[in-house]
Design a protein around this motif. Structure first.
Motif, PDB file in Angstrom:
ATOM      1  N   ILE A  58       0.842  -1.201   0.000  1.00 47.48           N
ATOM      2  CA  ILE A  58       0.000   0.000   0.000  1.00 47.48           C
ATOM      3  C   ILE A  58       0.879   1.253   0.000  1.00 47.48           C
ATOM      4  O   ILE A  58       0.628   2.207  -0.752  1.00 47.48           O
ATOM      5  N   GLY A  59       1.927   1.258   0.825  1.00 48.68           N
ATOM      6  CA  GLY A  59       2.827   2.399   0.883  1.00 48.68           C
ATOM      7  C   GLY A  59       3.523   2.665  -0.442  1.00 48.68           C
ATOM      8  O   GLY A  59       3.646   3.819  -0.875  1.00 48.68           O
ATOM      9  N   ILE A  60       3.966   1.596  -1.106  1.00 53.04           N
ATOM     10  CA  ILE A  60       4.641   1.749  -2.404  1.00 53.04           C
ATOM     11  C   ILE A  60       3.680   2.291  -3.451  1.00 53.04           C
ATOM     12  O   ILE A  60       4.005   3.228  -4.201  1.00 53.04           O
ATOM     13  N   ILE A  61       2.476   1.730  -3.507  1.00 53.05           N
ATOM     14  CA  ILE A  61       1.490   2.179  -4.505  1.00 53.05           C
ATOM     15  C   ILE A  61       1.101   3.635  -4.257  1.00 53.05           C
ATOM     16  O   ILE A  61       1.112   4.465  -5.178  1.00 53.05           O
ATOM     17  N   LEU A  62       0.775   3.949  -2.989  1.00 51.24           N
ATOM     18  CA  LEU A  62       0.415   5.336  -2.670  1.00 51.24           C
ATOM     19  C   LEU A  62       1.585   6.285  -2.918  1.00 51.24           C
ATOM     20  O   LEU A  62       1.397   7.389  -3.446  1.00 51.24           O
ATOM     21  N   GLY A  63       2.786   5.848  -2.546  1.00 52.68           N
ATOM     22  CA  GLY A  63       3.962   6.679  -2.762  1.00 52.68           C
ATOM     23  C   GLY A  63       4.161   7.017  -4.226  1.00 52.68           C
ATOM     24  O   GLY A  63       4.429   8.173  -4.587  1.00 52.68           O
TER      25      GLY A  63
END
Length: 199
Positions: A58-63
């Motif tokens: 989730i962090g990678i996608i949102l980032g």
């Protein structure tokens, strides 16, 4: 303002190579873990592996989305040196994680698991911190976040990873204290979790 690698084929190839090497290393580690878990290692994971993976993804996608959709928080100063620093951090994180995994040897798994012969390992980076493989993982994520050249992307990515790792470390240390008893508790008093002498 978008990440530098979106406009420069050389930087894009360097960035992609780092990510592919990172993913290849993690795949090998996952395969080794799968074999160990099939060999009868006792799992004590309490869903922490899935929580960590989900939060990091989730962090990678949102980032990445934020890096392209919120240019107002883009990092505008020293972009080229920052890009090369980010690549250096990606490889430094991978190296530290591999070093920690090697020092832990047969006791390392990506799921929280205990073997009957498990002991407290205090060699290599484990002399100073209890979770150097997680420190390496965070350094790699920091490098990835910096490569996106966006403060908001970096903040969201690291916040998601730290939230997942906080739960994971809590579960892991509880399992190790139960299994190893006073020896591990004494080790905890002498060491920090992720950053030597700090945290």
């Amino acid at each position: 303002m978008q990440p530098l690698f979106t406009h420069n084929p050389l930087l894009l190839n360097v960035w992609l190579a780092g990510l592919l090497i990172w993913r290849a290393v993690e795949t090998v580690v996952d395969i080794r873990t799968f074999k160990r878990l099939r060999a009868g290692v006792q799992r004590r994971d309490r869903g922490s592996h899935m929580v960590l993976v989900c939060l990091v993804v989730i962090g990678i996608i949102l980032g990445m989305l934020l890096a392209f959709k919120v240019p107002v928080t883009a990092i505008t100063a020293a972009r080229i040196p920052l890009f090369w620093l980010s690549i250096l951090l990606i490889y430094a994180g991978i190296a530290l994680r591999l070093y920690a995994i090697t020092m832990l040897g047969a006791f390392f798994t990506t799921a929280v698991a205990i073997t009957p012969e498990q002991t407290v390992v205090e060699k290599g980076p484990y002399r100073l911190i209890r979770h150097p493989s997680y420190t390496g993982f965070l350094i790699t994520l920091l490098g990835f976040g910096l490569s996106l050249a966006n403060w908001l992307s970096l903040l969201v990515l690291m916040a998601c990873a730290l939230a997942g790792l906080s739960y994971r470390i809590h579960v892991e240390e509880h399992a190790l204290q139960e299994h190893l008893g006073p020896r591990y508790q004494e080790y905890m008093q002498r060491t920090k979790r992720l950053i030597p002498f700090v945290l």
